[in-house]
Design an enzyme around this catalytic site. Structure first.
Site, PDB file in Angstrom:
ATOM      1  N   CYS A 168       3.510   8.207   1.254  1.00 19.23           N
ATOM      2  CA  CYS A 168       4.047   7.191   2.151  1.00 19.23           C
ATOM      3  C   CYS A 168       4.234   5.907   1.343  1.00 19.23           C
ATOM      4  O   CYS A 168       3.278   5.353   0.801  1.00 19.23           O
ATOM      5  CB  CYS A 168       3.071   6.980   3.310  1.00 19.23           C
ATOM      6  SG  CYS A 168       3.629   5.729   4.459  1.00 19.23           S
ATOM      7  N   CYS A 220      -1.180   1.963   8.618  1.00 19.87           N
ATOM      8  CA  CYS A 220      -0.186   1.045   8.066  1.00 19.87           C
ATOM      9  C   CYS A 220      -0.650  -0.411   8.086  1.00 19.87           C
ATOM     10  O   CYS A 220      -1.066  -0.933   9.094  1.00 19.87           O
ATOM     11  CB  CYS A 220       1.095   1.183   8.880  1.00 19.87           C
ATOM     12  SG  CYS A 220       2.256  -0.143   8.672  1.00 19.87           S
ATOM     13  N   CYS A 239       6.806  -6.138  15.111  1.00 22.74           N
ATOM     14  CA  CYS A 239       6.407  -5.187  16.152  1.00 22.74           C
ATOM     15  C   CYS A 239       4.969  -5.535  16.540  1.00 22.74           C
ATOM     16  O   CYS A 239       4.117  -5.751  15.676  1.00 22.74           O
ATOM     17  CB  CYS A 239       6.494  -3.753  15.634  1.00 22.74           C
ATOM     18  SG  CYS A 239       8.148  -3.316  15.073  1.00 22.74           S
ATOM     19  N   CYS A 299       1.734  -3.672  15.178  1.00 26.87           N
ATOM     20  CA  CYS A 299       1.696  -3.351  13.750  1.00 26.87           C
ATOM     21  C   CYS A 299       1.019  -4.470  12.972  1.00 26.87           C
ATOM     22  O   CYS A 299       1.423  -5.632  13.074  1.00 26.87           O
ATOM     23  CB  CYS A 299       3.123  -3.152  13.250  1.00 26.87           C
ATOM     24  SG  CYS A 299       3.239  -3.013  11.467  1.00 26.87           S
ATOM     25  N   CYS A 357       6.613  -7.758   6.665  1.00 31.89           N
ATOM     26  CA  CYS A 357       7.783  -7.299   7.421  1.00 31.89           C
ATOM     27  C   CYS A 357       8.173  -8.385   8.414  1.00 31.89           C
ATOM     28  O   CYS A 357       7.312  -9.035   9.011  1.00 31.89           O
ATOM     29  CB  CYS A 357       7.467  -6.009   8.165  1.00 31.89           C
ATOM     30  SG  CYS A 357       8.907  -5.339   9.042  1.00 31.89           S
ATOM     31  N   GLU A 370       0.814  -1.209   0.000  1.00 31.48           N
ATOM     32  CA  GLU A 370       0.000   0.000   0.000  1.00 31.48           C
ATOM     33  C   GLU A 370       0.845   1.256   0.000  1.00 31.48           C
ATOM     34  O   GLU A 370       1.973   1.281   0.479  1.00 31.48           O
ATOM     35  CB  GLU A 370      -0.940  -0.012   1.190  1.00 31.48           C
ATOM     36  CG  GLU A 370      -0.223  -0.211   2.482  1.00 31.48           C
ATOM     37  CD  GLU A 370      -1.175  -0.518   3.618  1.00 31.48           C
ATOM     38  OE1 GLU A 370      -2.391  -0.574   3.383  1.00 31.48           O
ATOM     39  OE2 GLU A 370      -0.693  -0.691   4.735  1.00 31.48           O
TER      40      GLU A 370
HETATM   41  S1  SF4 Z   1       6.216  -1.180  12.575  1.00 33.95           S
HETATM   42 FE1  SF4 Z   1       5.518  -2.876  11.270  1.00 33.95          FE
HETATM   43  S2  SF4 Z   1       6.371  -2.451   9.235  1.00 33.95           S
HETATM   44 FE2  SF4 Z   1       7.503  -1.169  10.729  1.00 33.95          FE
HETATM   45  S3  SF4 Z   1       9.294  -2.432  11.326  1.00 33.95           S
HETATM   46 FE3  SF4 Z   1       7.688  -2.894  12.823  1.00 33.95          FE
HETATM   47  S4  SF4 Z   1       6.629  -4.730  11.983  1.00 33.95           S
HETATM   48 FE4  SF4 Z   1       7.837  -3.799  10.329  1.00 33.95          FE
END
Ligand code: SF4
Length: 366
Positions: A106, A341, A117, A120, A113, A93
């Protein structure tokens, strides 16, 4: 037979080399580079100042191929969100956020990923693959074209880029640096280093490498005032704890285009949002020129975190401001199109999974 070469994959130096292999002069590469990036032209036949023989040669061997748009959503506040197709079942995206004095895009750097995190939704999907240069720059290329079509008077709608979409940009170092080099190139988008921001979760060795290669503006996902909380919500903290990270940030400032580092801080109810956390954050950031961007959390299904109440966010901000730290609260934009996100991409992945199940069932029946 080998496929066509995608010219969106090249920096100007790379394109010049490729042209040399074709027996073409460097200034021809520059012309084509400008057509592609400055004017958003992908059709060689429309590059009217090139010799017909060169246009034919390019048509036979090359292409300008950005990721295809799966969907485009325009929010009432002007925010635009695209979902791009990057292979079977994979969506990335890109979000455009217009403001009075700028238009910020963005951009995503990976499909999914690996950094996990906990707050996220992209991290929850796991890592699929790195994006190629054509897929990273392609997001900017398509956004400029689409925005120009929508508002014919605006020559360059995107004035700022933040590498802050899906993925950890520093874990896809080479393609991300090449893509940013194209964004900065005066023969392409001509953005200054201040107008391109790379947002990282804190991959310390690559922060040092970025300082040498292309020191653009840096934003760091901090999200906690101490190692105990940060390790709980960001596993990368075990490898690069806060003191190591802040040392790399101070070192980066020697080459950075701004004299501060932006620290992102997502406010998670009952986790990192107490006044004591704000006071601890002030102490942690002492000695590091910092701007803190407080981000109201946008809960997603099964996130396990809640959203901090607005007056608590303001109190947190006030403590930072009183201590002399510039602190802003990120406006939530595009709420009506789900612009946080990872969220839309998650929906597509789920939709694709549903489709796959549907086809499997159909095949099993036939
Ligand atoms: S916030 Fe999400 S996209 Fe960014 S590094 Fe952490 S897991 Fe990866």
């Amino acid at each position: 037979m080998p496929g066509k070469t995608n010219l969106l994959d090249f920096t100007l130096a790379g394109l010049t080399e490729w042209f040399a292999l074709m027996g073409e002069k460097p200034f021809r590469a520059k012309q084509v580079f400008r057509w592609i990036h400055q004017r958003g032209v992908g059709d060689f036949a429309a590059m009217t100042d090139l010799a017909k023989s060169l246009r034919e040669k390019l048509e036979a061997t090359a292409e300008v191929r950005a990721p295809a748009i799966l969907s485009e959503h325009r929010s009432a506040d002007g925010t635009v969100k695209w979902l791009f197709d990057v292979g079977i079942g994979n969506g990335i995206e890109t979000v455009f956020i217009p403001e009075e004095d700028r238009g910020t895009l963005c951009v995503s750097s990976q499909v999914g990923c690996a950094l996990d995190c906990k707050f996220c939704s992209t991290g929850r999907q796991g890592f699929n693959r790195d994006l190629a240069v054509a897929e990273i720059v392609g997001q900017l290329w398509v956004a400029n074209r689409r925005l120009r079509e929508a508002d014919a008077g605006v020559e360059r709608p995107v004035t700022n880029v933040v590498m802050m979409g899906m993925g950890e940009p520093l874990n896809n170092f080479g393609p991300v640096v090449d893509s940013m080099a194209i964004m900065l190139d005066d023969h392409a988008y001509g953005l200054s280093r201040r107008r391109v921001t790379l947002s990282t979760s804190g991959v310390v060795p690559h922060i040092r490498k970025l300082k040498e290669r292309l020191p653009v503006a840096l934003a760091v996902s901090l999200h906690a005032p101490n190692d105990a909380i940060r390790s709980r919500i960001m596993p990368i903290n075990d490898a690069y704890p806060i003191s190591t990270l802040l040392e790399a940030c101070r070192d980066y400032l020697e080459a950075a285009p701004r004299d501060f580092i932006t620290f992102e801080y997502v406010m998670l109810e009952g986790v990192n949002d107490a006044p004591d956390h704000a006071r601890e954050l002030v102490r942690t950031l002492e000695g590091t020129p910092a701007k803190v961007n407080l981000i109201p959390f946008n809960p997603f299904p099964e996130s396990g975190f809640g959203k901090t109440a607005p007056d608590r966010v303001r109190l947190f901000q006030r403590i930072l401001l009183d201590a002399g730290i510039i602190a802003t609260v990120r406006k939530t934009r595009g709420d009506d199109i789900d612009a946080a996100c990872g969220q839309l991409a998650g929906q597509v992945v789920n939709r694709m999974k549903r489709k796959a199940v549907h086809f499997q069932r159909r095949e099993a029946r036939s």
